[in-house]
Design an enzyme around this catalytic site. Sequence first.
Site, PDB file in Angstrom:
ATOM      1  N   THR A   1       2.876   0.081  -6.603  1.00 54.06           N
ATOM      2  CA  THR A   1       2.107  -0.588  -5.537  1.00 54.06           C
ATOM      3  C   THR A   1       1.910  -2.073  -5.858  1.00 54.06           C
ATOM      4  O   THR A   1       1.926  -2.888  -4.954  1.00 54.06           O
ATOM      5  CB  THR A   1       0.726   0.077  -5.339  1.00 54.06           C
TER       6      THR A   1
ATOM      7  N   LEU B   1       0.848  -1.196   0.000  1.00 52.79           N
ATOM      8  CA  LEU B   1       0.000   0.000   0.000  1.00 52.79           C
ATOM      9  C   LEU B   1       0.883   1.246   0.000  1.00 52.79           C
ATOM     10  O   LEU B   1       2.063   1.163   0.348  1.00 52.79           O
ATOM     11  CB  LEU B   1      -0.873  -0.011   1.270  1.00 52.79           C
TER      12      LEU B   1
ATOM     13  N   HIS C   1      40.748   4.422   7.931  1.00 50.29           N
ATOM     14  CA  HIS C   1      41.879   4.851   7.092  1.00 50.29           C
ATOM     15  C   HIS C   1      41.332   5.456   5.807  1.00 50.29           C
ATOM     16  O   HIS C   1      40.168   5.234   5.446  1.00 50.29           O
ATOM     17  CB  HIS C   1      42.753   3.638   6.756  1.00 50.29           C
ATOM     18  N   GLN C   2      42.219   6.126   5.068  1.00 48.94           N
ATOM     19  CA  GLN C   2      41.780   6.887   3.894  1.00 48.94           C
ATOM     20  C   GLN C   2      40.928   6.058   2.906  1.00 48.94           C
ATOM     21  O   GLN C   2      39.787   6.424   2.606  1.00 48.94           O
ATOM     22  CB  GLN C   2      42.999   7.464   3.181  1.00 48.94           C
TER      23      GLN C   2
ATOM     24  N   ARG D   1      39.316   9.500   9.736  1.00 49.19           N
ATOM     25  CA  ARG D   1      40.589   8.790   9.673  1.00 49.19           C
ATOM     26  C   ARG D   1      41.241   8.914  11.054  1.00 49.19           C
ATOM     27  O   ARG D   1      40.879   9.776  11.858  1.00 49.19           O
ATOM     28  CB  ARG D   1      41.497   9.420   8.612  1.00 49.19           C
ATOM     29  N   HIS D   2      42.205   8.062  11.322  1.00 49.63           N
ATOM     30  CA  HIS D   2      43.004   8.134  12.554  1.00 49.63           C
ATOM     31  C   HIS D   2      43.753   9.469  12.614  1.00 49.63           C
ATOM     32  O   HIS D   2      43.870  10.180  11.594  1.00 49.63           O
ATOM     33  CB  HIS D   2      44.022   6.990  12.543  1.00 49.63           C
TER      34      HIS D   2
ATOM     35  N   ASN E   1      52.461   8.989   7.931  1.00 46.18           N
ATOM     36  CA  ASN E   1      51.872  10.132   7.212  1.00 46.18           C
ATOM     37  C   ASN E   1      52.900  11.255   7.124  1.00 46.18           C
ATOM     38  O   ASN E   1      53.042  11.897   6.081  1.00 46.18           O
ATOM     39  CB  ASN E   1      50.621  10.676   7.922  1.00 46.18           C
TER      40      ASN E   1
ATOM     41  N   TYR F   1      -6.652   2.016  -2.358  1.00 45.56           N
ATOM     42  CA  TYR F   1      -5.774   0.859  -2.646  1.00 45.56           C
ATOM     43  C   TYR F   1      -6.113  -0.309  -1.713  1.00 45.56           C
ATOM     44  O   TYR F   1      -6.139  -1.467  -2.131  1.00 45.56           O
ATOM     45  CB  TYR F   1      -4.304   1.248  -2.469  1.00 45.56           C
TER      46      TYR F   1
ATOM     47  N   VAL G   1      39.527   3.088   3.167  1.00 42.99           N
ATOM     48  CA  VAL G   1      38.370   2.453   3.795  1.00 42.99           C
ATOM     49  C   VAL G   1      37.269   3.482   4.062  1.00 42.99           C
ATOM     50  O   VAL G   1      36.081   3.239   3.795  1.00 42.99           O
ATOM     51  CB  VAL G   1      38.847   1.764   5.102  1.00 42.99           C
TER      52      VAL G   1
ATOM     53  N   GLU H   1      43.488  -0.695   6.561  1.00 35.15           N
ATOM     54  CA  GLU H   1      43.683   0.093   5.338  1.00 35.15           C
ATOM     55  C   GLU H   1      43.915  -0.815   4.128  1.00 35.15           C
ATOM     56  O   GLU H   1      44.330  -1.978   4.269  1.00 35.15           O
ATOM     57  CB  GLU H   1      44.865   1.060   5.535  1.00 35.15           C
TER      58      GLU H   1
ATOM     59  N   ARG I   1      47.481   2.954  14.525  1.00 33.18           N
ATOM     60  CA  ARG I   1      47.089   4.367  14.440  1.00 33.18           C
ATOM     61  C   ARG I   1      45.607   4.601  14.735  1.00 33.18           C
ATOM     62  O   ARG I   1      45.236   5.661  15.235  1.00 33.18           O
ATOM     63  CB  ARG I   1      47.504   4.957  13.085  1.00 33.18           C
TER      64      ARG I   1
ATOM     65  N   GLY J   1      50.593   2.566   3.965  1.00 35.22           N
ATOM     66  CA  GLY J   1      50.460   1.289   4.674  1.00 35.22           C
ATOM     67  C   GLY J   1      51.180   1.280   6.004  1.00 35.22           C
ATOM     68  O   GLY J   1      51.205   2.269   6.721  1.00 35.22           O
TER      69      GLY J   1
HETATM   70  O1  F6P Z   1      48.647   7.674   2.908  1.00 30.34           O
HETATM   71  C1  F6P Z   1      47.758   7.153   3.843  1.00 30.34           C
HETATM   72  C2  F6P Z   1      46.994   5.972   3.285  1.00 30.34           C
HETATM   73  O2  F6P Z   1      46.046   5.570   4.244  1.00 30.34           O
HETATM   74  C3  F6P Z   1      47.859   4.769   2.849  1.00 30.34           C
HETATM   75  O3  F6P Z   1      48.162   3.863   3.872  1.00 30.34           O
HETATM   76  C4  F6P Z   1      47.026   4.159   1.749  1.00 30.34           C
HETATM   77  O4  F6P Z   1      47.768   3.309   0.900  1.00 30.34           O
HETATM   78  C5  F6P Z   1      46.529   5.394   1.061  1.00 30.34           C
HETATM   79  O5  F6P Z   1      46.289   6.363   2.089  1.00 30.34           O
HETATM   80  C6  F6P Z   1      45.257   5.187   0.280  1.00 30.34           C
HETATM   81  O6  F6P Z   1      45.009   6.336  -0.494  1.00 30.34           O
HETATM   82  P1  F6P Z   1      45.263   6.295  -2.079  1.00 30.34           P
HETATM   83  O7  F6P Z   1      44.351   5.228  -2.580  1.00 30.34           O
HETATM   84  O8  F6P Z   1      44.873   7.680  -2.539  1.00 30.34           O
HETATM   85  O9  F6P Z   1      46.697   5.961  -2.341  1.00 30.34           O
END
Ligand code: F6P
Length: 411
Positions: free
Chosen positions: A95, A12, A352-353, A217-218, A224, A162, A355, A286, A266, A230
């Site tokens: 519907t 409905l 992480h970036q 992100r962390h 970084n 309906y 993810v 990540e 991290r 990684g």
């Molecule tokens: O630089 C930080 C980070 O988290 C890395 O560990 C990872 O490989 C990267 O970013 C992912 O970002 P991109 O896909 O833009 O390389």
Amino acid sequence: MTAGIAFVMVGLPARGKSFIARKIARYLSWLGHETRVFNVGAYRRDTLGSQQRHPFFDPTNEAGNEARREVAMRALDDMLAWMSGGGEIGIYDATDSTRERRTLVRQRLEAAGRQVVFIESICDDPAIIETNIRETKARSPDYAGMDEAEAMLDFRARIQHYASAYETLEDTEGSFIKIIDVGKTMVIHGIDGYVAGRVVFFLMNVHIQPRSIWITRHGESEFNVEGRIGGDAPLSKDGVAYAASLARLAREKIRKPLVWTSTLRRTVETAERIGLAHRPWKALDEIDAGVCDGMTYEEIARSMPQEYAARAADKFRYRYPRGESYQDVIQRLQPVIFELEREREPVLLIGHQAVIRALYAYMMDQPPEACPKIPVPLHTAIKLTPTAYGCDEVRFPLPPAPLDAEGFRER
Ligand code: F6P
């Protein structure tokens, strides 16, 4: 590629069919399936205008029946044509409230070689129906410019029309999923195949209770600072300071969040500063950079120019040797999505970036291919609040401002 599945909504008005249709479309598109919703209401408005009042929907109104049948078939024709042109999963949002109409729709889809799965939403809870009418229907283009109380009266009368001809799905009608009272009860009949099975599981987790999901992100890590990807580095001094900012934000703005992290240092160190229990997920680690783990982008470009070029050419599909692609990350995030959908409390997810990009794409209904370019800076908490048909976003940049790639402060 599947042979082509058609999900056909049944129910409905004001039973959340469009909400369910769009949610399924978002999930399947995110998984990489070509998916599209065909909403018959939109076809009706396009063809007949949006000012049809309730007598138009009365099943004893022959002219109304004919006009509605015509627009319903036009939407179905378009869905069939789209599927013949390579569209993988069509969702027919109407519907379909009589057996006769469903038989017609099913026969046409099956004749074109499509697998048909009906999804019926049944709800008799007056509070849920009223909220749905107020939040979506009374504000729909059907009632533009009309007083809200008057619009609600007309819409209730439309539902009654309906209801007078409504027939629930029977076992003789093939495969179906019945969702009763927003998922309190589900009836599954004759479901077969991977995609249909995923959809059942997905729908078992979906609810409509409002809550926010916070993603970040962390805090900045030692890697970084060095521009390395990684690894499992600890937080930098600035990263520790971000964790303190995040802890403040969590205290002030998020009521008792559930804190989720990856298994990497991290994110865990960032969560520890919040002083709440946190749940580490391996699935939130990540993107695995495989043989490139621990390198800078410049080192990869110099020592593995072919790999570097291949990633630049198709960052979404590119898989690091002995590592992962964004596509792989999306697949492994499925349990996290189900859990996020299921959870009723606010969640603060520290990831992480790559993810966070993948999760953001799901929440904001962005094409998966767009993932690798979504801006997700360090030291920014993102508040995502699911709404009836989408998701609201607010970004909170928190101190200290992160360094950009050249070592400058980003803000
Ligand atoms: O630089 C930080 C980070 O988290 C890395 O560990 C990872 O490989 C990267 O970013 C992912 O970002 P991109 O896909 O833009 O390389």
